[in-house]
Design a protein around this motif. Sequence first.
Motif, PDB file in Angstrom:
ATOM      1  N   ASP A  15      -3.444   7.068   1.609  1.00  0.00           N
ATOM      2  CA  ASP A  15      -4.537   8.017   1.824  1.00  0.00           C
ATOM      3  C   ASP A  15      -5.574   7.350   2.730  1.00  0.00           C
ATOM      4  N   THR A  21       0.809  -1.217   0.000  1.00  0.00           N
ATOM      5  CA  THR A  21       0.000   0.000   0.000  1.00  0.00           C
ATOM      6  C   THR A  21       0.842   1.266   0.000  1.00  0.00           C
ATOM      7  N   HIS A  22       2.118   1.164   0.302  1.00  0.00           N
ATOM      8  CA  HIS A  22       2.983   2.337   0.338  1.00  0.00           C
ATOM      9  C   HIS A  22       3.753   2.541  -0.965  1.00  0.00           C
ATOM     10  N   ASP A  82       3.009   3.190  -5.191  1.00  0.00           N
ATOM     11  CA  ASP A  82       1.993   3.457  -6.209  1.00  0.00           C
ATOM     12  C   ASP A  82       2.227   2.587  -7.450  1.00  0.00           C
ATOM     13  N   GLU A  83       1.393   2.778  -8.454  1.00  0.00           N
ATOM     14  CA  GLU A  83       1.445   1.951  -9.663  1.00  0.00           C
ATOM     15  C   GLU A  83       2.777   2.072 -10.405  1.00  0.00           C
ATOM     16  N   GLN A  84       3.469   3.196 -10.228  1.00  0.00           N
ATOM     17  CA  GLN A  84       4.767   3.405 -10.880  1.00  0.00           C
ATOM     18  C   GLN A  84       5.941   2.947 -10.002  1.00  0.00           C
ATOM     19  N   ARG A 119       4.798   6.183  -1.311  1.00  0.00           N
ATOM     20  CA  ARG A 119       3.743   7.151  -1.027  1.00  0.00           C
ATOM     21  C   ARG A 119       3.171   6.905   0.360  1.00  0.00           C
TER      22      ARG A 119
END
Length: 166
Positions: free
Chosen positions: A20, A8-9, A11-13, A17
Amino acid sequence: MERELQFTHIDEQGKARMVDVSDKKASERTALAYGEIYMKKAVGIGIKNQTIKKGEVLQVARIAGIMAAKKTFELIPLCHVLALTKCEIDFSWNSDQLLTAQCLTKTIGPTGVEMEALTGVNVALLTIYDMCKAMDREMRITNVCLLEKSGGKSGDFISTNQVSDE
């Protein structure tokens, strides 16, 4: 059915992150962390008798642990800022050489307080080491773990780890 592992930390790239949590429901959340510090018998007796030159070791360690729990978001990348509604650190002697610590944290919010409890117990034990290292540089901090957590979507957790009873 095996649960799919999700990072979860990330992102798709593949970039780091902060998750949220703005859509998550606020609930009462608690966590209890545990740790141990082994020391020479003379150090344990000095702590018990409050004869350590640097001061009242357990009170200083308790305050340090609470302060650290409150600042976990500054220490652990991607942790959220949490308003703790409770933070307690308790110590228990198993022998003159083994001191255990527990940190209980509590909040009402959209994310849990496990990292705050783990940070609190670790810093409390590190403070004991710092205050007593002149007497014993071989002290060992061990068995730090999460014992329990409650609240949130994932529900309650009780560890199967066995804590020391020496």
